[in-house]
Design a protein around this motif. Sequence first.
Motif, PDB file in Angstrom:
ATOM      1  N   GLU A 138       0.816  -1.212   0.000  1.00 49.24           N
ATOM      2  CA  GLU A 138       0.000   0.000   0.000  1.00 49.24           C
ATOM      3  C   GLU A 138       0.851   1.263   0.000  1.00 49.24           C
ATOM      4  N   LYS A 139       2.018   1.211   0.649  1.00 47.88           N
ATOM      5  CA  LYS A 139       2.851   2.409   0.783  1.00 47.88           C
ATOM      6  C   LYS A 139       3.897   2.559  -0.321  1.00 47.88           C
ATOM      7  N   THR A 140       3.897   1.648  -1.279  1.00 50.48           N
ATOM      8  CA  THR A 140       4.848   1.745  -2.384  1.00 50.48           C
ATOM      9  C   THR A 140       4.283   2.617  -3.498  1.00 50.48           C
ATOM     10  N   THR A 141       5.013   3.671  -3.822  1.00 52.73           N
ATOM     11  CA  THR A 141       4.618   4.551  -4.923  1.00 52.73           C
ATOM     12  C   THR A 141       5.122   3.947  -6.232  1.00 52.73           C
ATOM     13  N   TYR A 142       4.203   3.590  -7.098  1.00 47.64           N
ATOM     14  CA  TYR A 142       4.578   2.957  -8.358  1.00 47.64           C
ATOM     15  C   TYR A 142       3.445   3.154  -9.366  1.00 47.64           C
ATOM     16  N   SER A 143       3.793   3.625 -10.565  1.00 47.26           N
ATOM     17  CA  SER A 143       2.766   3.961 -11.553  1.00 47.26           C
ATOM     18  C   SER A 143       2.513   2.851 -12.568  1.00 47.26           C
ATOM     19  N   GLY A 144       3.348   1.803 -12.554  1.00 47.20           N
ATOM     20  CA  GLY A 144       3.184   0.723 -13.526  1.00 47.20           C
ATOM     21  C   GLY A 144       2.232  -0.350 -13.032  1.00 47.20           C
ATOM     22  N   GLU A 145       2.333  -1.521 -13.617  1.00 48.74           N
ATOM     23  CA  GLU A 145       1.461  -2.637 -13.277  1.00 48.74           C
ATOM     24  C   GLU A 145       1.778  -3.146 -11.874  1.00 48.74           C
ATOM     25  N   ARG A 146       0.804  -3.097 -10.989  1.00 50.04           N
ATOM     26  CA  ARG A 146       1.007  -3.449  -9.580  1.00 50.04           C
ATOM     27  C   ARG A 146       0.589  -4.903  -9.344  1.00 50.04           C
TER      28      ARG A 146
ATOM     29  N   LYS B 214      10.542  -1.132   0.016  1.00 52.70           N
ATOM     30  CA  LYS B 214       9.670  -0.460   0.990  1.00 52.70           C
ATOM     31  C   LYS B 214       9.465  -1.346   2.217  1.00 52.70           C
ATOM     32  N   ASN B 215       9.397  -2.647   2.018  1.00 56.14           N
ATOM     33  CA  ASN B 215       9.242  -3.573   3.133  1.00 56.14           C
ATOM     34  C   ASN B 215      10.443  -3.512   4.070  1.00 56.14           C
TER      35      ASN B 215
END
Length: 246
Positions: free
Chosen positions: A180-188, A202-203
């Motif tokens: 949830e806290k990972t900023t990422y604009s691609g395919e999640r 992030k973990n």
Amino acid sequence: MNKNHPTQPSRRSILKKTLAVSALTVTGVGTLTLPTLTFAASLSKEERDAMTPDAVIEHFKQGNLRFRENRPAKHDYLAQKRNSLAGQYPAAVILSCIDSRAPAEIVLDAGIGETFNARVAGNISNRDILGSMEFACAVAGAKLILVMGHTRCGAVRGAIDNAELGNLTGLLEEIKPAIEKTTYSGERTGSNYEFVDAVARKNVELTIENIRKNSAVLKQLEDEKKIKIVGSMYSLAGGKVDFFEV
């Protein structure tokens, strides 16, 4: 002195040389190639106590460089075993993943008696691991807590894909806040390893935050600058360990 059995250099003297070489390289003065190192004994209390947390990090960086260049130190493991029988003075405690491809001691070229090691899928912290870290630092004198994540982490991918299997289900729940806290604009998704790697980093950051939050003992040691708590990511492809502070 018996010429057939020359005295091996101490880790402390070797560390001074590696720090000097690192300084030359960083400043652009020149680059040097270190000779193959031989460690015939485990860390002594004097050698460990003389190291700062930053010196321990630099020591591991040099060890990882040796690993990547396939020139590991010539560890005499039997001698290290005998030498550490009466006491141990590790410089660090490492929390890493159980992944068989990411053995911290090997990728950092560490020997017997040099590191405390805790391994759990997804390199998460819990009460038992925190207690172990408190022993390692507050009682045994370790100078560094290193949380090591790695690329293409199966536990992180499982958390992303909502995998369920017995007790593993609860373990993966501990990783999900990082998604949830990972900023990422691609395919999640778990099939996108670029996203998996972003979540894994992030973990590591959240694990460090949890260590500080849930262990007043370790937080105080860090505030007093007696230890450092840092993160790292190990690349399965390139073999490099990247260190970072949170």
